[in-house]
Design an enzyme around this catalytic site. Structure first.
Site, PDB file in Angstrom:
ATOM      1  CG  LEU A   1     -25.941  -2.696   7.850  1.00 54.41           C
ATOM      2  CD1 LEU A   1     -27.193  -2.928   8.682  1.00 54.41           C
ATOM      3  CD2 LEU A   1     -26.299  -2.480   6.376  1.00 54.41           C
ATOM      4  N   GLY A   2     -21.791  -0.012   8.519  1.00 54.98           N
ATOM      5  CA  GLY A   2     -21.135   1.219   8.927  1.00 54.98           C
ATOM      6  C   GLY A   2     -21.606   1.680  10.295  1.00 54.98           C
TER       7      GLY A   2
ATOM      8  N   GLY B   1      -6.181 -10.090   2.184  1.00 58.83           N
ATOM      9  CA  GLY B   1      -5.731 -11.300   2.852  1.00 58.83           C
ATOM     10  C   GLY B   1      -4.702 -11.013   3.929  1.00 58.83           C
TER      11      GLY B   1
ATOM     12  CG  ASP C   1      -9.233  -5.848   5.032  1.00 52.37           C
ATOM     13  OD1 ASP C   1     -10.190  -6.447   4.500  1.00 52.37           O
ATOM     14  OD2 ASP C   1      -8.394  -5.193   4.392  1.00 52.37           O
TER      15      ASP C   1
ATOM     16  N   GLY D   1      -2.765   3.551   8.402  1.00 49.83           N
ATOM     17  CA  GLY D   1      -2.210   2.352   7.803  1.00 49.83           C
ATOM     18  C   GLY D   1      -3.206   1.214   7.884  1.00 49.83           C
TER      19      GLY D   1
ATOM     20  CG  ASP E   1      -2.026  -0.961   1.187  1.00 46.39           C
ATOM     21  OD1 ASP E   1      -2.245  -1.557   0.112  1.00 46.39           O
ATOM     22  OD2 ASP E   1      -2.683  -1.166   2.226  1.00 46.39           O
TER      23      ASP E   1
ATOM     24  NE  ARG F   1      -4.363   1.304  17.318  1.00 43.09           N
ATOM     25  CZ  ARG F   1      -3.656   0.423  18.015  1.00 43.09           C
ATOM     26  NH1 ARG F   1      -2.767  -0.345  17.408  1.00 43.09           N
ATOM     27  NH2 ARG F   1      -3.827   0.305  19.312  1.00 43.09           N
TER      28      ARG F   1
END
Length: 312
Positions: free
Chosen positions: A224-225, A43, A255, A290, A15, A288
């Protein structure tokens, strides 16, 4: 904490992230407030979340034989996984993602070059049969070639390993594959694409979950956020409220939720307990910067969960 065994098959991306006040318009150059480079991919992110949330993790992925691939090996070797199976190819680059993070709500825009992630062969997956069979739970996503995902799930089905599929980024999934899934974890957009039902609130998520059950999916968690997460299993539904956060970067939040959810399920906790913990874990991640680097520990998430329960 009961440590279960989680096998994560999925993508690894490098990333490259830029934080800015607003997203650039076509033709506009924007001065970034900050930038960073780090490990990512759904993943890799979910494997790191599962690990830090307390599971024993075997990660399986594929990279290119390039500088980004060397970075991936160093990162994965030092992460603390029980085991890593990392295939490689000289024909395609390591997957990478260019990420913009902007505004007070830390929303993101992402462009991904999947590279080696889309080249996993049946022979490579077959080599992973013992790892999949030995796991309490298989966690996978759709950022690899679908043929590999299908074979991984087929092996897990044969071995009676509990299967969690996070259907992101969305690919069209055959109903025969859905019927093998123990737990599906779509967001509202993916749920809409999977069912044809526009999902934008709890009631529409319930209708979509019913449709997914008809396709053979045993349990569904629709994220649903800010509305929370809808759990649907065994003919019952329950809403897990979203844990409040002051977001800095939402890039790896889903994730984080999926990895934490998998860790708790593999440890023997109920779906409700696992999703409640995962909500607190994801809230911490949002605060955070990243993706993989921002995953909190089990004890940090537990403290956030206890604080949230105290307030509510």
């Amino acid at each position: 904490m009961k440590k279960g065994k989680v096998c994560v098959f999925g993508s690894f991306n490098l990333d490259i992230v830029a934080g800015m006040s607003h997203f650039p318009q076509p033709g506009e150059s924007v001065i970034a407030r900050n930038s960073m480079m780090g490990a990512g991919g759904k993943g890799g992110n979910q494997a790191m979340a599962a690990l830090r949330a307390g599971a024993r993790v075997h990660y399986i992925g594929k990279v290119g034989r390039d500088d980004f691939g060397s970075f991936a090996r160093r990162h994965l070797d030092n992460a603390g996984f029980d085991a890593v199976t990392l295939f490689s190819t000289a024909e395609y680059p390591t997957g990478n993602a260019l990420i913009y993070v902007a505004g007070n709500d830390a929303q993101n825009m992402i462009a991904v070059d999947p590279g080696a992630n889309l080249t996993v062969s049946d022979e490579e997956v077959e080599q992973c049969r013992p790892a999949i069979a030995a796991a309490d739970l298989l966690l996978t996503q759709l950022e690899n070639n679908l043929s590999a995902v299908e074979k991984v799930i087929a092996i897990a089905t044969e071995a009676e390993t509990y299967i969690v599929l996070n259907p992101a980024p969305f690919q069209k999934i055959p109903d025969a594959l859905l019927a093998q899934i123990d737990l599906l974890t779509p967001n509202a957009h993916e749920c809409t694409l999977l069912t044809g039902i526009t999902v934008n609130d709890i009631s529409s998520a319930q209708r979509a979950a019913e449709q997914l059950h008809l396709k053979g999916v045993k349990a569904v968690v629709v994220t649903l956020g800010a509305q929370g997460a809808l759990l649907s299993a065994s003919g019952q539904t329950e809403l897990v409220p979203a844990c409040p956060a002051q977001p800095k970067d939402n890039t790896g939040v889903r994730d984080a939720f999926n990895g934490a959810l998998a860790s708790q399920l593999a440890g023997g906790y109920s779906l409700l307990q696992a999703a409640t913990f995962a909500s607190a874990y994801a809230a911490l991640c949002a605060e955070r910067e990243g993706a993989a680097a921002s995953m909190p520990t089990y004890l940090q998430a537990l403290a956030r969960l206890e604080a949230f329960k105290t307030v509510h």
